[in-house]
Motif scaffolding. Structure first.
Motif, PDB file in Angstrom:
ATOM      1  N   ASN A  85      12.091 -12.606  -2.732  1.00 28.62           N
ATOM      2  CA  ASN A  85      12.917 -11.397  -2.708  1.00 28.62           C
ATOM      3  C   ASN A  85      13.943 -11.455  -1.573  1.00 28.62           C
ATOM      4  O   ASN A  85      14.039 -10.544  -0.735  1.00 28.62           O
ATOM      5  N   LEU A  86      14.700 -12.534  -1.549  1.00 26.97           N
ATOM      6  CA  LEU A  86      15.669 -12.726  -0.468  1.00 26.97           C
ATOM      7  C   LEU A  86      16.763 -11.665  -0.511  1.00 26.97           C
ATOM      8  O   LEU A  86      17.154 -11.189  -1.592  1.00 26.97           O
ATOM      9  N   ARG A  87      17.246 -11.322   0.654  1.00 19.34           N
ATOM     10  CA  ARG A  87      18.267 -10.295   0.809  1.00 19.34           C
ATOM     11  C   ARG A  87      19.416 -10.875   1.617  1.00 19.34           C
ATOM     12  O   ARG A  87      19.235 -11.837   2.368  1.00 19.34           O
ATOM     13  N   PRO A  88      20.597 -10.295   1.505  1.00 16.79           N
ATOM     14  CA  PRO A  88      21.737 -10.819   2.276  1.00 16.79           C
ATOM     15  C   PRO A  88      21.459 -10.914   3.778  1.00 16.79           C
ATOM     16  O   PRO A  88      21.959 -11.810   4.446  1.00 16.79           O
ATOM     17  N   ARG A  89      20.652 -10.005   4.314  1.00 12.60           N
ATOM     18  CA  ARG A  89      20.374 -10.063   5.746  1.00 12.60           C
ATOM     19  C   ARG A  89      19.486 -11.251   6.141  1.00 12.60           C
ATOM     20  O   ARG A  89      19.287 -11.500   7.320  1.00 12.60           O
ATOM     21  N   ASP A  90      18.944 -11.961   5.135  1.00 14.44           N
ATOM     22  CA  ASP A  90      18.192 -13.178   5.417  1.00 14.44           C
ATOM     23  C   ASP A  90      19.105 -14.387   5.605  1.00 14.44           C
ATOM     24  O   ASP A  90      18.637 -15.483   5.927  1.00 14.44           O
ATOM     25  N   THR A  91      20.402 -14.198   5.372  1.00 15.34           N
ATOM     26  CA  THR A  91      21.353 -15.292   5.539  1.00 15.34           C
ATOM     27  C   THR A  91      21.351 -15.769   6.982  1.00 15.34           C
ATOM     28  O   THR A  91      21.562 -14.995   7.914  1.00 15.34           O
ATOM     29  N   ALA A  92      21.086 -17.051   7.161  1.00 17.96           N
ATOM     30  CA  ALA A  92      20.991 -17.626   8.506  1.00 17.96           C
ATOM     31  C   ALA A  92      20.763 -19.119   8.395  1.00 17.96           C
ATOM     32  O   ALA A  92      20.497 -19.650   7.308  1.00 17.96           O
ATOM     33  N   LEU A  93      20.843 -19.771   9.544  1.00 15.02           N
ATOM     34  CA  LEU A  93      20.441 -21.173   9.661  1.00 15.02           C
ATOM     35  C   LEU A  93      18.968 -21.154  10.078  1.00 15.02           C
ATOM     36  O   LEU A  93      18.622 -20.520  11.074  1.00 15.02           O
ATOM     37  N   TYR A  94      18.135 -21.829   9.318  1.00 11.50           N
ATOM     38  CA  TYR A  94      16.699 -21.806   9.540  1.00 11.50           C
ATOM     39  C   TYR A  94      16.239 -23.117  10.178  1.00 11.50           C
ATOM     40  O   TYR A  94      16.652 -24.197   9.749  1.00 11.50           O
ATOM     41  N   TYR A  95      15.376 -22.978  11.172  1.00 17.33           N
ATOM     42  CA  TYR A  95      14.856 -24.128  11.905  1.00 17.33           C
ATOM     43  C   TYR A  95      13.326 -24.068  11.930  1.00 17.33           C
ATOM     44  O   TYR A  95      12.723 -23.001  11.855  1.00 17.33           O
ATOM     45  N   CYS A  96      12.714 -25.225  12.093  1.00 24.94           N
ATOM     46  CA  CYS A  96      11.295 -25.262  12.394  1.00 24.94           C
ATOM     47  C   CYS A  96      11.114 -25.981  13.735  1.00 24.94           C
ATOM     48  O   CYS A  96      11.978 -26.751  14.160  1.00 24.94           O
ATOM     49  N   ALA A  97      10.020 -25.681  14.391  1.00 27.28           N
ATOM     50  CA  ALA A  97       9.772 -26.262  15.704  1.00 27.28           C
ATOM     51  C   ALA A  97       8.280 -26.420  15.920  1.00 27.28           C
ATOM     52  O   ALA A  97       7.488 -25.564  15.525  1.00 27.28           O
ATOM     53  N   ALA A  98       7.918 -27.502  16.583  1.00 30.52           N
ATOM     54  CA  ALA A  98       6.528 -27.747  16.953  1.00 30.52           C
ATOM     55  C   ALA A  98       6.211 -26.980  18.228  1.00 30.52           C
ATOM     56  O   ALA A  98       6.990 -27.001  19.181  1.00 30.52           O
ATOM     57  N   ARG A  99       5.084 -26.311  18.240  1.00 30.11           N
ATOM     58  CA  ARG A  99       4.735 -25.464  19.374  1.00 30.11           C
ATOM     59  C   ARG A  99       3.269 -25.656  19.734  1.00 30.11           C
ATOM     60  O   ARG A  99       2.456 -26.093  18.922  1.00 30.11           O
ATOM     61  N   GLY A 100       2.957 -25.219  20.957  1.00 30.35           N
ATOM     62  CA  GLY A 100       1.574 -25.310  21.405  1.00 30.35           C
ATOM     63  C   GLY A 100       0.701 -24.206  20.849  1.00 30.35           C
ATOM     64  O   GLY A 100      -0.519 -24.259  20.967  1.00 30.35           O
ATOM     65  N   GLY A 101       1.310 -23.204  20.269  1.00 30.77           N
ATOM     66  CA  GLY A 101       0.584 -22.084  19.686  1.00 30.77           C
ATOM     67  C   GLY A 101       1.566 -21.160  19.015  1.00 30.77           C
ATOM     68  O   GLY A 101       2.782 -21.441  18.973  1.00 30.77           O
ATOM     69  N   CYS A 102       1.088 -20.051  18.487  1.00 22.94           N
ATOM     70  CA  CYS A 102       1.977 -19.107  17.812  1.00 22.94           C
ATOM     71  C   CYS A 102       2.268 -17.868  18.655  1.00 22.94           C
ATOM     72  O   CYS A 102       2.803 -16.884  18.139  1.00 22.94           O
ATOM     73  N   GLY A 103       1.940 -17.918  19.919  1.00 18.13           N
ATOM     74  CA  GLY A 103       2.358 -16.837  20.775  1.00 18.13           C
ATOM     75  C   GLY A 103       3.845 -16.906  21.049  1.00 18.13           C
ATOM     76  O   GLY A 103       4.449 -17.980  20.962  1.00 18.13           O
ATOM     77  N   LYS A 104       4.435 -15.773  21.381  1.00 21.30           N
ATOM     78  CA  LYS A 104       5.882 -15.741  21.605  1.00 21.30           C
ATOM     79  C   LYS A 104       6.297 -16.659  22.749  1.00 21.30           C
ATOM     80  O   LYS A 104       7.411 -17.189  22.760  1.00 21.30           O
TER      81      LYS A 104
END
Length: 122
Positions: A85-104
């Motif tokens: 259910n994508l919306r125009p506000r989802d328009t962006a450049l998307y990245y993935c990244a390796a992290r030590g955890g899912c905390g901010k």
């Protein structure tokens, strides 16, 4: 050096779905949490969702609830971001990244990849 590569973006119409993929050449992703981020023009890069090493998914955007999901296939060394259910506000450049955890504030490893563009039209 660890660098992830994103793919699967494209131009879609509002209401359609996309699945983005994230992989890494030469490095196994299994020991890392993987965060998905997006950056719209003129805005900061924000974390959208994250999947832990055990498969626990955390969403960081209210708009993602119920529309986005993250999965991983360690046998293929891949992580996916399913967007419905994508919306125009989802328009962006998307990245993935390796992290030590899912905390901010969890540490990010490696460098940013080129990202994959998602454009949602009305």
């Amino acid at each position: 050096q660890l660098q992830l590569a994103e793919s699967g973006g494209g131009l879609v119409q509002s209401g359609e779905s996309l699945t983005l993929s994230c992989d890494s050449s030469g490095f196994t992703l299994a020991p890392f949490s993987i965060g998905w981020f997006r950056q719209a023009p003129g805005r900061e890069r924000d974390m959208v969702s994250c999947i832990s090493t055990t498969g626990l998914v955390t969403h960081f955007l209210d708009s993602a609830q119920g529309r986005l999901n993250v999965s991983r296939d360690n046998t293929k060394n891949m992580v996916y971001l399913l967007m419905n259910n994508l919306r125009p506000r989802d328009t962006a450049l998307y990245y993935c990244a390796a992290r030590g955890g899912c905390g901010k504030n969890s540490q990010r490893f490696g460098t940013w990849g080129p990202g994959t563009q998602v454009t949602v039209s009305l």
